[in-house]
Design a protein around this motif. Structure first.
Motif, short mmCIF file in Angstrom:
data_model
loop_
_atom_site.label_atom_id
_atom_site.label_comp_id
_atom_site.label_asym_id
_atom_site.label_seq_id
_atom_site.Cartn_x
_atom_site.Cartn_y
_atom_site.Cartn_z
N LYS A 247 -3.15 -12.17 -6.73
CA LYS A 247 -3.14 -11.04 -5.81
C LYS A 247 -2.43 -11.40 -4.51
CE LYS A 247 -7.79 -9.68 -7.40
NZ LYS A 247 -8.04 -10.90 -8.20
N ALA A 248 -1.90 -10.41 -3.84
CA ALA A 248 -1.38 -10.61 -2.49
C ALA A 248 -2.54 -10.48 -1.51
CB ALA A 248 -0.30 -9.57 -2.17
N ALA A 296 -11.29 -15.66 -15.96
CA ALA A 296 -12.47 -14.94 -15.47
C ALA A 296 -12.51 -15.06 -13.95
CB ALA A 296 -13.73 -15.49 -16.10
N PRO A 297 -11.60 -14.37 -13.25
CA PRO A 297 -11.59 -14.46 -11.78
C PRO A 297 -12.88 -13.91 -11.19
CG PRO A 297 -10.14 -12.69 -12.55
CD PRO A 297 -10.56 -13.46 -13.76
N PRO A 298 -13.32 -14.44 -10.06
CA PRO A 298 -14.58 -13.98 -9.46
C PRO A 298 -14.48 -12.53 -9.01
CG PRO A 298 -13.38 -15.43 -7.96
CD PRO A 298 -12.67 -15.49 -9.26
N PRO A 299 -15.61 -11.81 -9.00
CA PRO A 299 -15.59 -10.42 -8.53
C PRO A 299 -15.41 -10.36 -7.03
CG PRO A 299 -17.83 -11.12 -8.95
CD PRO A 299 -16.94 -12.24 -9.42
N GLY A 300 -15.12 -9.17 -6.54
CA GLY A 300 -14.94 -9.00 -5.10
C GLY A 300 -13.69 -9.69 -4.62
N CYS A 301 -13.78 -10.34 -3.47
CA CYS A 301 -12.65 -11.11 -2.95
C CYS A 301 -12.54 -12.41 -3.74
CB CYS A 301 -12.87 -11.41 -1.47
SG CYS A 301 -11.62 -12.51 -0.75
N PRO A 323 -11.36 -6.49 -1.42
CA PRO A 323 -10.70 -5.95 -0.22
C PRO A 323 -9.30 -5.44 -0.56
CG PRO A 323 -10.64 -8.35 -0.20
CD PRO A 323 -11.48 -7.96 -1.38
N VAL A 324 -8.86 -4.46 0.19
CA VAL A 324 -7.56 -3.83 -0.05
C VAL A 324 -6.54 -4.36 0.95
CG1 VAL A 324 -6.31 -1.63 -0.08
CG2 VAL A 324 -8.66 -1.75 -0.94
N LEU A 325 -5.35 -4.67 0.46
CA LEU A 325 -4.25 -5.09 1.33
C LEU A 325 -3.52 -3.85 1.81
CD1 LEU A 325 -2.51 -7.40 2.52
CD2 LEU A 325 -1.11 -7.24 0.45
N PRO A 326 -3.52 -3.58 3.11
CA PRO A 326 -2.85 -2.37 3.61
C PRO A 326 -1.33 -2.47 3.51
CG PRO A 326 -3.58 -3.73 5.44
CD PRO A 326 -4.12 -4.37 4.20
N GLU A 327 -0.68 -1.33 3.55
CA GLU A 327 0.78 -1.32 3.58
C GLU A 327 1.27 -1.94 4.88
OE1 GLU A 327 3.26 -0.08 1.34
OE2 GLU A 327 1.54 -0.32 0.02
N ARG A 329 2.14 -4.80 7.67
CA ARG A 329 1.46 -6.00 8.13
C ARG A 329 -0.04 -5.88 7.91
NH1 ARG A 329 -0.05 -10.85 8.61
NH2 ARG A 329 -0.76 -11.60 10.63
N GLY A 330 -0.65 -6.92 7.32
CA GLY A 330 -2.09 -6.87 7.14
C GLY A 330 -2.57 -7.93 6.18
N SER A 331 -3.89 -7.97 5.98
CA SER A 331 -4.49 -8.93 5.06
C SER A 331 -5.61 -8.27 4.29
CB SER A 331 -5.03 -10.15 5.83
OG SER A 331 -6.09 -9.77 6.71
N ALA A 332 -5.86 -8.77 3.07
CA ALA A 332 -6.93 -8.25 2.23
C ALA A 332 -8.18 -9.07 2.50
CB ALA A 332 -6.52 -8.33 0.77
N CYS A 333 -8.93 -8.69 3.53
CA CYS A 333 -10.12 -9.43 3.95
C CYS A 333 -11.11 -8.46 4.58
CB CYS A 333 -9.72 -10.51 4.96
SG CYS A 333 -11.10 -11.51 5.56
N HIS A 334 -12.41 -8.69 4.31
CA HIS A 334 -13.44 -7.80 4.84
C HIS A 334 -13.77 -8.07 6.30
CE1 HIS A 334 -14.10 -5.84 1.07
NE2 HIS A 334 -14.55 -6.93 0.46
#
Length: 353
Positions: A247-248, A296-301, A323-327, A329-334
């Protein structure tokens, strides 16, 4: 190559004006142990004349992504979903004949290991000339002349003599230059460089990177530079995409990711790099644990099993919600934006110096 049905919730808007646009890319491999989720909902864009650096640990999906762009996976064991559009042409699901016309001509790749990528049975010159003869329809004599021209362009001494050498007669740095010459012989619009400086000494690394920049200025190519080393891309890439477990997890300009990183994984990558002005006795700070199995990647992040900041989020959200990576500049983090800034300034930045 078969296609998958992609999840609706991960849909991303189509890009406008990008030379290469990858949208919601999913790549799955069938193995005896199960299905490997090598790329999981990846999206990015690349413009002409720009360089995108893709960084991450081994197994993060960097090379798989770009081999998929080139259509080089085994169709019997690979399932692909999503969109890959190169200069307005859809590559996902394209025929082998179509992809063969594009590979080496409109798009090309510098492979990670030049010794195994180059055939030991043919001279370096013949291997460089082959795509030029095939795609331009010229004679073998013209192809040989073009090979000599490209060897000179990439800095091989006495190219008229070395053109008839075999790969084992070249040093590591020279083989890497020959690989670049072969990739650029048809002036491709898209160049993918997979760890082009692996196993090369620091001086040769700098020469290879300078060569890529010079050739990009001359040919106007779009470049994807795959590496695990943020230091390698810091002086050549325009934008960076950080990948973890297929994932990005963060993207932005080089300046943004080096000076103001937002994701704990990016902090870990930066913290594990040696610094020029640091004390020689100072130890590097490795990222704890190991990357997860893509069977079997872990659930969630996906990074939550190695992250030291999940307690700031609380409620088990990191292990339950992806978590969702925004369009842009940004990061996929809670973590909230304020938490990211606070942690970076108070904890991470002092370590980086």
């Amino acid at each position: 190559m078969t296609t998958l049905t992609k999840p609706v919730e991960d849909a991303a808007p189509a890009a406008s004006g990008a030379f290469l646009s990858v949208r919601d890319l999913y790549v799955r491999f069938s193995t005896e142990d199960g299905i490997v989720k090598a790329v999981d909902g990846l999206s990015f864009d690349l413009e002409r004349g720009k360089t995108l650096g893709i960084v991450g640990e081994s197994g993060s999906g960097k090379s798989v992504t770009n081999l998929t762009v080139l259509g080089l996976h085994n169709p019997r064991t690979t399932e692909v979903a999503g969109e890959i559009v190169l200069d307005g042409q859809e590559l996902t699901g394209a025929s082998n004949r179509t992809l063969e016309k594009l590979r080496g001509d409109k798009m090309a790749m510098i492979f990670q290991d030049s010794l195994t990528a180059l055939s030991p049975y043919y001279t370096v010159g013949r291997q460089i000339a082959e795509p030029y003869v095939k795609h331009r329809g010229v004679s073998k004599r013209e192809g040989r002349a073009r090979a000599i021209e490209m060897l000179e362009k990439v800095g091989i001494p006495q190219p008229k003599l070395r053109v008839d050498d075999y790969p084992h007669q070249f040093s590591g740095g020279m083989r890497q230059r020959a690989m670049i010459a072969m990739a650029l012989v048809c002036n491709p619009d898209l160049l993918i460089a997979d760890e082009p400086t692996t196993a090369l000494d620091v001086t040769v690394q700098a020469q290879i990177l300078d060569l890529l920049k010079d050739l990009q200025q001359e040919f106007g190519s779009a470049i994807i530079l795959i590496t695990h080393d943020l230091g390698v891309v810091s002086n050549i890439a325009d934008d960076l995409l950080v990948m973890y477990a297929g994932k990005a997890v963060e993207r932005g300009s080089v300046r943004q990711l080096i000076n103001e990183p937002q994701h704990p994984y990016t902090w870990g990558l930066l913290g594990s790099m040696p610094r020029l002005m640091s004390d020689v006795t100072e130890q590097l700070t490795p990222i704890p644990g190991a990357p997860p199995s893509l069977l079997a990647p872990p659930p969630g992040c996906s990074f939550h099993t190695r992250c030291g900041f999940t307690d700031l989020v609380g409620g088990g959200r990191c292990s339950a919600e992806r978590p969702v990576l925004p369009e842009g500049r940004g990061s996929a983090c809670h973590l909230t934006d304020e938490q990211k800034r606070s942690v970076f300034i108070e904890t991470i930045q002092p370590r980086l110096g």
